[in-house]
Design a protein around this motif. Structure first.
Motif, mmCIF file in Angstrom:
data_model
loop_
_atom_site.group_PDB
_atom_site.id
_atom_site.type_symbol
_atom_site.label_atom_id
_atom_site.label_comp_id
_atom_site.label_asym_id
_atom_site.label_seq_id
_atom_site.Cartn_x
_atom_site.Cartn_y
_atom_site.Cartn_z
ATOM 1 N N GLU A 143 -10.028 -15.639 -14.811
ATOM 2 C CA GLU A 143 -10.695 -14.878 -15.880
ATOM 3 C C GLU A 143 -10.415 -13.583 -15.873
ATOM 4 N N LEU A 144 -9.970 -13.008 -16.935
ATOM 5 C CA LEU A 144 -9.582 -11.595 -17.040
ATOM 6 C C LEU A 144 -10.768 -10.885 -16.835
ATOM 7 N N ARG A 145 -10.796 -9.988 -15.848
ATOM 8 C CA ARG A 145 -12.033 -8.862 -15.611
ATOM 9 C C ARG A 145 -11.356 -7.447 -15.644
ATOM 10 N N LEU A 146 -11.852 -6.867 -16.635
ATOM 11 C CA LEU A 146 -11.231 -5.608 -16.825
ATOM 12 C C LEU A 146 -11.264 -4.514 -15.456
ATOM 13 N N THR A 147 -12.457 -4.662 -14.963
ATOM 14 C CA THR A 147 -12.919 -3.842 -13.740
ATOM 15 C C THR A 147 -11.833 -4.299 -12.523
ATOM 16 N N GLU A 148 -11.498 -5.613 -12.548
ATOM 17 C CA GLU A 148 -10.501 -5.900 -11.543
ATOM 18 C C GLU A 148 -9.221 -5.387 -12.038
ATOM 19 N N LEU A 149 -8.707 -5.421 -13.027
ATOM 20 C CA LEU A 149 -7.392 -4.844 -13.706
ATOM 21 C C LEU A 149 -7.331 -3.254 -13.248
ATOM 22 N N LYS A 150 -8.439 -2.544 -13.446
ATOM 23 C CA LYS A 150 -8.500 -1.227 -13.306
ATOM 24 C C LYS A 150 -8.299 -0.965 -11.935
ATOM 25 N N SER A 151 -9.036 -1.772 -10.915
ATOM 26 C CA SER A 151 -9.084 -1.781 -9.458
ATOM 27 C C SER A 151 -7.309 -1.769 -9.042
ATOM 28 N N LEU A 152 -6.674 -2.803 -9.649
ATOM 29 C CA LEU A 152 -5.179 -2.966 -9.288
ATOM 30 C C LEU A 152 -4.683 -1.662 -9.811
ATOM 31 N N MET A 153 -4.585 -1.426 -10.944
ATOM 32 C CA MET A 153 -3.909 -0.257 -11.565
ATOM 33 C C MET A 153 -4.174 0.988 -10.718
ATOM 34 N N ASP A 154 -5.319 1.128 -10.290
ATOM 35 C CA ASP A 154 -5.615 2.267 -9.447
ATOM 36 C C ASP A 154 -4.810 2.284 -8.425
ATOM 37 N N SER A 155 -4.623 1.406 -7.823
ATOM 38 C CA SER A 155 -3.729 1.220 -6.443
ATOM 39 C C SER A 155 -2.477 1.717 -6.472
ATOM 40 N N PHE A 156 -1.991 1.750 -7.584
ATOM 41 C CA PHE A 156 -0.594 2.570 -7.794
ATOM 42 C C PHE A 156 -0.440 3.538 -8.930
ATOM 43 N N GLY A 157 -1.366 4.025 -9.689
ATOM 44 C CA GLY A 157 -1.556 4.999 -10.547
ATOM 45 C C GLY A 157 -1.118 6.061 -10.281
ATOM 46 N N THR A 158 -1.636 6.771 -9.314
ATOM 47 C CA THR A 158 -1.291 8.151 -8.857
ATOM 48 C C THR A 158 0.267 8.267 -8.577
ATOM 49 N N VAL A 159 0.666 7.368 -7.771
ATOM 50 C CA VAL A 159 2.284 7.473 -7.320
ATOM 51 C C VAL A 159 2.850 7.267 -8.481
ATOM 52 N N LEU A 160 2.841 6.334 -9.538
ATOM 53 C CA LEU A 160 3.509 5.949 -10.479
ATOM 54 C C LEU A 160 3.668 7.329 -11.476
ATOM 55 N N TRP A 161 2.481 7.732 -11.907
ATOM 56 C CA TRP A 161 2.423 9.252 -12.526
ATOM 57 C C TRP A 161 3.199 10.201 -12.001
ATOM 58 N N ALA A 162 3.075 10.415 -10.575
ATOM 59 C CA ALA A 162 3.858 11.558 -10.006
ATOM 60 C C ALA A 162 5.424 11.207 -10.215
ATOM 61 N N HIS A 163 5.745 9.718 -9.817
ATOM 62 C CA HIS A 163 7.183 9.393 -10.031
ATOM 63 C C HIS A 163 7.628 9.638 -11.220
ATOM 64 N N LEU A 164 6.980 9.153 -12.387
ATOM 65 C CA LEU A 164 7.555 9.337 -13.751
ATOM 66 C C LEU A 164 7.886 10.820 -14.225
#
Length: 181
Positions: A134-155
């Motif tokens: 089941e889609l849980r947005l809090t779980e999706l956020k946690s997954l996105m947080d795991s690579f968000g900082t490096v993604l934005w720096a990379h872009l």
């Protein structure tokens, strides 16, 4: 000893600033940055939509669960494809003269760090699409947080490396006109 002193003196001597580029030359030298930024802006837009929903606890107005999951999967698949193209066709050309694009250095390391989280995020979204989770947005956020900082720096880092002032340090105008982008 004399060679060491000369090397130290030349390294300490500030280099003269490069002459200002004409508008035409700037466009040529900056063309890869402009092109790359078009892709990166789309990734930023998709990320922002997904992340706003994940951190706010609700999908965008008018977007069904299926549309939201498809957007997430599209983001993951397109970013993966984008990085594959870069690594196979763009980075090897740039790495001939530009250290930042060599295998052991920052930009490819960022790709690996991004994909560690991106792959988990994609697997989660695929499981949700298949009805296995089941889609849980809090779980999706946690997954996105795991690579968000490096993604934005990379872009940002990648576009900066491809900017006119940096590219002119390594490439001639004629070489820029033959670049794969």
């Amino acid at each position: 000893m004399a060679e060491d002193r000369e090397a130290t003196q030349s390294a300490a001597t500030p280099q003269q600033p490069s002459p200002k580029l004409s508008s035409s030359d700037f466009r040529v030298y900056n063309s890869m940055a402009d092109h790359m930024n078009l892709f990166h802006d789309r990734f930023r837009q998709m990320w922002n939509t997904l992340y706003a929903a994940a951190s706010g606890g609700k999908r965008p107005k008018g977007m069904s669960i299926r549309q939201f999951l498809n957007l997430g999967l599209e983001f993951c698949q397109h970013l993966h494809m984008h990085h594959t193209i870069e690594e196979m066709h763009i980075f090897p050309v740039l790495a001939r003269k530009m250290p930042a694009f060599r295998t052991e250095l920052e930009l490819l390391t960022q790709h690996k760090q991004i994909h560690a989280g991106l792959d988990r995020c994609q697997a989660y979204l695929q499981d949700c699409t298949a009805g296995e989770r089941e889609l849980r947005l809090t779980e999706l956020k946690s997954l996105m947080d795991s690579f968000g900082t490096v993604l934005w720096a990379h872009l940002s880092d990648e576009v900066e490396q491809l900017g006119a002032e940096n590219m002119r340090k390594y490439w001639t105008l004629d070489e820029m006109k033959t670049m794969p982008m």
